[in-house]
Design a protein around this motif. Sequence first.
Motif, PDB file in Angstrom:
ATOM      1  N   THR A   1       0.698  -1.655   0.289  1.00  0.00           N
ATOM      2  CA  THR A   1      -0.060   0.054  -0.035  1.00  0.00           C
ATOM      3  C   THR A   1       0.467   1.650   0.074  1.00  0.00           C
ATOM      4  O   THR A   1       2.062   0.980   0.301  1.00  0.00           O
ATOM      5  N   PHE A   2       0.432   2.478  -0.884  1.00  0.00           N
ATOM      6  CA  PHE A   2       1.291   4.051  -0.080  1.00  0.00           C
ATOM      7  C   PHE A   2       1.184   3.934   1.175  1.00  0.00           C
ATOM      8  O   PHE A   2       2.582   4.610   1.062  1.00  0.00           O
ATOM      9  N   GLY A   3       0.950   3.638   2.044  1.00  0.00           N
ATOM     10  CA  GLY A   3       0.751   3.536   3.595  1.00  0.00           C
ATOM     11  C   GLY A   3       2.291   2.891   4.233  1.00  0.00           C
ATOM     12  O   GLY A   3       2.553   3.330   5.038  1.00  0.00           O
ATOM     13  N   GLU A   4       2.445   2.205   3.626  1.00  0.00           N
ATOM     14  CA  GLU A   4       3.599   0.931   3.537  1.00  0.00           C
ATOM     15  C   GLU A   4       4.655   1.464   2.951  1.00  0.00           C
ATOM     16  O   GLU A   4       5.918   1.254   3.102  1.00  0.00           O
ATOM     17  N   SER A   5       5.473   2.374   2.445  1.00  0.00           N
ATOM     18  CA  SER A   5       6.625   3.515   1.384  1.00  0.00           C
ATOM     19  C   SER A   5       6.855   3.902   2.480  1.00  0.00           C
ATOM     20  O   SER A   5       6.304   4.531   3.171  1.00  0.00           O
ATOM     21  N   PRO A   6       7.938   4.145   1.958  1.00  0.00           N
ATOM     22  CA  PRO A   6       8.571   5.347   2.984  1.00  0.00           C
ATOM     23  C   PRO A   6       7.650   6.721   2.564  1.00  0.00           C
ATOM     24  O   PRO A   6       7.409   7.612   1.056  1.00  0.00           O
ATOM     25  N   GLN A   7       7.951   7.204   3.873  1.00  0.00           N
ATOM     26  CA  GLN A   7       7.208   8.496   3.657  1.00  0.00           C
ATOM     27  C   GLN A   7       8.367   9.942   3.347  1.00  0.00           C
ATOM     28  O   GLN A   7       8.683  10.150   4.485  1.00  0.00           O
ATOM     29  N   ASP A   8       7.994  10.586   2.806  1.00  0.00           N
ATOM     30  CA  ASP A   8       8.581  12.352   3.139  1.00  0.00           C
ATOM     31  C   ASP A   8       7.591  13.021   3.456  1.00  0.00           C
ATOM     32  O   ASP A   8       6.394  13.689   3.551  1.00  0.00           O
ATOM     33  N   PRO A   9       8.158  13.680   4.618  1.00  0.00           N
ATOM     34  CA  PRO A   9       7.761  14.649   5.947  1.00  0.00           C
ATOM     35  C   PRO A   9       7.323  16.031   4.400  1.00  0.00           C
ATOM     36  O   PRO A   9       6.107  16.882   5.189  1.00  0.00           O
ATOM     37  N   ASN A  10       7.805  15.911   3.624  1.00  0.00           N
ATOM     38  CA  ASN A  10       7.737  17.643   3.251  1.00  0.00           C
ATOM     39  C   ASN A  10       6.405  17.429   2.553  1.00  0.00           C
ATOM     40  O   ASN A  10       5.702  18.660   1.686  1.00  0.00           O
TER      41      ASN A  10
ATOM     42  N   PRO B   1       3.492  15.216   2.487  1.00  0.00           N
ATOM     43  CA  PRO B   1       2.992  14.304   3.461  1.00  0.00           C
ATOM     44  C   PRO B   1       1.177  13.251   3.140  1.00  0.00           C
ATOM     45  O   PRO B   1       0.794  13.861   2.328  1.00  0.00           O
ATOM     46  N   LEU B   2       1.275  11.998   3.008  1.00  0.00           N
ATOM     47  CA  LEU B   2       0.605  11.000   2.572  1.00  0.00           C
ATOM     48  C   LEU B   2      -1.248  11.656   2.431  1.00  0.00           C
ATOM     49  O   LEU B   2      -1.207  11.628   4.108  1.00  0.00           O
ATOM     50  N   PRO B   3      -1.464  11.421   2.237  1.00  0.00           N
ATOM     51  CA  PRO B   3      -3.565  12.032   2.304  1.00  0.00           C
ATOM     52  C   PRO B   3      -4.209  11.096   2.753  1.00  0.00           C
ATOM     53  O   PRO B   3      -3.700   9.894   2.497  1.00  0.00           O
ATOM     54  N   GLU B   4      -4.162  10.619   4.305  1.00  0.00           N
ATOM     55  CA  GLU B   4      -5.647   9.772   4.628  1.00  0.00           C
ATOM     56  C   GLU B   4      -6.468   8.846   3.631  1.00  0.00           C
ATOM     57  O   GLU B   4      -5.649   7.720   3.700  1.00  0.00           O
TER      58      GLU B   4
END
Length: 142
Positions: free
Chosen positions: A33-42, A44-47
């Motif tokens: 899922t997109f939620g399992e991918s590394p996140q970029d704090p710049n 933010p991944l939409p809920e």
Amino acid sequence: MSLDVYMNFNGNCREAVEFYAQVFGTEKPKIMTFGESPQDPNYPLPEEAKNMVMHARINIDGSNVMFSDVFPGMPFDQGNNITLAIVNRDKDKIIAYYDRLKEGGTVVMELQETFWSKCYGQVTDKFGIQWQLNYDNGEMAM
């Protein structure tokens, strides 16, 4: 060499990849899922994107087929720009695939003998993906 096909869906990718895995009798697909991918704090991944499918893959008769949901806000045109062709020397498999794919879908061409195959048909499945199913008994003209 194989040709890998990548299909995009509009939020129903998980349902689609699990459906195709069942139709073609593949192993259970691994879904990222997109939620399992590394996140970029710049950025933010939409809920609403966290549980959407970023990538999944199954192998159908020796060809890899990859899947993803379109990221929220990106354009999406449902499946009308691709056709997937299954060519198999097992007529019973062709018939079984065809029967499963047409469930909830639309038959474009009933399974029938053509000049290139003893058993050929076309169906658009319930996700809008167009399929050609072709039995190859070793005498195909194409």
